[in-house]
Motif scaffolding. Sequence first.
Motif, mmCIF file in Angstrom:
data_model
loop_
_atom_site.group_PDB
_atom_site.id
_atom_site.type_symbol
_atom_site.label_atom_id
_atom_site.label_comp_id
_atom_site.label_asym_id
_atom_site.label_seq_id
_atom_site.Cartn_x
_atom_site.Cartn_y
_atom_site.Cartn_z
ATOM 1 N N ARG A 15 -32.952 46.490 -30.577
ATOM 2 C CA ARG A 15 -33.883 45.472 -30.891
ATOM 3 C C ARG A 15 -34.396 44.651 -29.783
ATOM 4 N N LYS A 16 -33.500 44.091 -29.054
ATOM 5 C CA LYS A 16 -33.852 43.456 -27.682
ATOM 6 C C LYS A 16 -32.964 43.594 -26.861
ATOM 7 N N PRO A 17 -33.179 44.586 -25.947
ATOM 8 C CA PRO A 17 -32.032 44.936 -24.906
ATOM 9 C C PRO A 17 -31.888 43.842 -23.934
ATOM 10 N N GLN A 18 -30.374 43.638 -23.730
ATOM 11 C CA GLN A 18 -30.022 42.694 -22.678
ATOM 12 C C GLN A 18 -29.266 43.545 -21.644
ATOM 13 N N CYS A 19 -29.903 43.940 -20.593
ATOM 14 C CA CYS A 19 -28.905 44.873 -19.759
ATOM 15 C C CYS A 19 -28.899 44.446 -18.375
ATOM 16 N N ARG A 20 -27.979 44.964 -17.535
ATOM 17 C CA ARG A 20 -27.943 44.536 -16.216
ATOM 18 C C ARG A 20 -28.852 45.483 -15.649
ATOM 19 N N THR A 21 -29.031 46.671 -15.896
ATOM 20 C CA THR A 21 -29.810 47.554 -14.798
ATOM 21 C C THR A 21 -31.200 48.254 -15.517
ATOM 22 N N MET A 22 -32.097 48.006 -14.840
ATOM 23 C CA MET A 22 -33.542 48.896 -15.241
ATOM 24 C C MET A 22 -33.598 49.853 -14.342
ATOM 25 N N ARG A 23 -33.786 51.255 -14.951
ATOM 26 C CA ARG A 23 -34.252 52.601 -14.180
ATOM 27 C C ARG A 23 -35.768 52.936 -14.214
ATOM 28 N N VAL A 24 -36.026 53.123 -13.109
ATOM 29 C CA VAL A 24 -37.550 53.774 -13.160
ATOM 30 C C VAL A 24 -37.298 55.218 -12.710
ATOM 31 N N PRO A 25 -37.572 55.927 -13.650
ATOM 32 C CA PRO A 25 -37.435 57.375 -13.553
ATOM 33 C C PRO A 25 -38.653 58.149 -13.020
ATOM 34 N N LEU A 26 -39.825 57.593 -13.592
ATOM 35 C CA LEU A 26 -40.893 58.278 -13.209
ATOM 36 C C LEU A 26 -41.992 57.274 -12.685
ATOM 37 N N MET A 27 -42.778 57.722 -11.602
ATOM 38 C CA MET A 27 -43.946 57.008 -11.011
ATOM 39 C C MET A 27 -44.814 57.807 -10.450
ATOM 40 N N GLY A 28 -46.182 57.693 -10.646
ATOM 41 C CA GLY A 28 -46.991 58.526 -9.820
ATOM 42 C C GLY A 28 -48.407 57.971 -9.682
ATOM 43 N N VAL A 29 -48.831 58.489 -8.437
ATOM 44 C CA VAL A 29 -50.166 58.076 -8.249
ATOM 45 C C VAL A 29 -50.990 59.384 -7.997
ATOM 46 N N VAL A 30 -52.446 59.514 -8.687
ATOM 47 C CA VAL A 30 -52.962 60.913 -8.433
ATOM 48 C C VAL A 30 -53.194 61.172 -6.969
ATOM 49 N N GLN A 31 -53.193 62.481 -6.690
ATOM 50 C CA GLN A 31 -53.080 63.061 -5.429
ATOM 51 C C GLN A 31 -54.307 62.489 -4.481
ATOM 52 N N ARG A 32 -55.711 62.323 -5.159
ATOM 53 C CA ARG A 32 -56.588 61.853 -4.111
ATOM 54 C C ARG A 32 -56.331 60.634 -3.629
ATOM 55 N N LEU A 33 -55.373 59.775 -4.175
ATOM 56 C CA LEU A 33 -55.153 58.548 -3.597
ATOM 57 C C LEU A 33 -54.010 58.636 -2.795
ATOM 58 N N GLN A 34 -53.213 59.463 -2.641
ATOM 59 C CA GLN A 34 -51.735 59.428 -2.228
ATOM 60 C C GLN A 34 -51.748 59.196 -0.647
ATOM 61 N N TYR A 49 -35.304 40.659 -20.191
ATOM 62 C CA TYR A 49 -34.273 41.455 -20.794
ATOM 63 C C TYR A 49 -32.827 40.791 -19.792
ATOM 64 N N GLY A 50 -33.100 39.866 -19.018
ATOM 65 C CA GLY A 50 -31.899 39.454 -18.417
ATOM 66 C C GLY A 50 -31.257 40.302 -17.357
ATOM 67 N N SER A 51 -32.116 41.237 -16.819
ATOM 68 C CA SER A 51 -31.607 42.375 -16.011
ATOM 69 C C SER A 51 -31.585 41.608 -14.620
ATOM 70 N N THR A 52 -30.766 42.238 -13.807
ATOM 71 C CA THR A 52 -30.323 41.848 -12.442
ATOM 72 C C THR A 52 -30.524 43.017 -11.403
ATOM 73 N N ARG A 53 -30.573 43.980 -11.784
ATOM 74 C CA ARG A 53 -30.426 45.263 -10.915
ATOM 75 C C ARG A 53 -31.579 46.478 -11.234
ATOM 76 N N GLY A 54 -32.114 46.935 -10.172
ATOM 77 C CA GLY A 54 -33.010 47.893 -10.742
ATOM 78 C C GLY A 54 -32.621 49.352 -9.935
ATOM 79 N N GLU A 55 -32.896 50.438 -10.425
ATOM 80 C CA GLU A 55 -32.604 51.604 -9.879
ATOM 81 C C GLU A 55 -33.871 52.564 -9.875
ATOM 82 N N GLU A 101 -25.461 51.599 -20.766
ATOM 83 C CA GLU A 101 -24.677 50.524 -20.961
ATOM 84 C C GLU A 101 -24.319 50.322 -22.522
ATOM 85 N N ALA A 102 -25.234 50.613 -23.510
ATOM 86 C CA ALA A 102 -24.931 50.800 -24.744
ATOM 87 C C ALA A 102 -24.271 51.887 -25.223
#
Length: 389
Positions: A307-326, A350-356, A285-286
Amino acid sequence: MAQTDLVITPVSGPIPNGADMKAFIDLPWRLYANDPNWVPPLKAEVKELLTPGKNPFFGHAEAQYFLARRGGTVVGRISAHIDRLALEQPVDQGMGPGTGNFGLFEAEDAATGAALIAAAEDWLRAKGMTRVLGPISLSIWEEPGLLIEGHDHPPTVMMGHNSPAYRAMIEGAGYAPVKQLKTYELDITQPFPPLIQRIVQSGEKNPRIHVRKVDKAQFDKEAAIILGILNDAWGNNWGFVPITDAEVAQTGKKLKPIVFEDLIMIAELDGEPVAFMMTLPDLNEAVKPLNGALFPFGWIKLLSWLRKPQCRTMRVPLMGVVQRLQASRMASQLAFMMIEYIRRNAVAQYGSTRGEIGWVLDDNQGMNAIADAIESRVNKIYQIYEKPI
């Protein structure tokens, strides 16, 4: 002009620079001049990506870039590359011995696309490869896949965008789909469904669970924790290639300006880190208004935004749980807790309204189920192709 007017040449130099490199980097500005959903990357970052000695990917990989010209005008580009770490992976996980890649594909027309793909295949074949997987630009951790659905809105940070015409070009060259990567979008201003709220509340009452923000003052230590979880959590995933320490350091350096403590969570079980969720404000966006250039004034605008992003969208590029709990309920509970805490912070701070969320492998049942449970919907699909050569 006839196809015979088309000339394919390798980008010159062992460390590409000069006119060929500039032409390779600049081409998308002409091809996407009328595409309102293309986000011009920062040219300095693209050059760093392509340059051995600056991109740690080349510590375990080699590449050759090609340009297509008609009458002196650049009309296409492609990379052919081999990742030695990918060659060491199990064949049933998508990579494996004999597998090379193409990427960074752009073509003005079908004849150009076909000639570029053939040039990439010839180079890979000469290097002993027997199979091509692509497009992947350049690492599986960067921009994998061809966008086949979702051309009607811009990509978020670290996601690709391409002409819808490329699908026919790649499939016309004999490539078959092998894997889809999906991204999900959702309205984060609304609370999650009551069931999810109850799961979060139950986790908050469990003394074994502690979900915390990362400590940016201990950035290297926190990055090592996240990398350890990531390599364990994703180790059996299709397309997995281990991330090297040098790549972690480089990625950390690049992402540090958009790392905010309240947007990255680490979940601990009995005091042991077992899950994480990384969320980034949508830097695109910037960056989009800068048209690829930080100078003379772009860097001032970007620093101010950071310095202080104000953006419509937040992105989750990575997420993980160890295999023994999956396969456990605990895995989804930890995921819902991290998602909810970050959702609240994204809206309030951050004033966000949308997640991806994404990308997510089409056969990742756990993540697809989580995305469905929070009432998100698929907004983009990227496709990876394969072909024996």
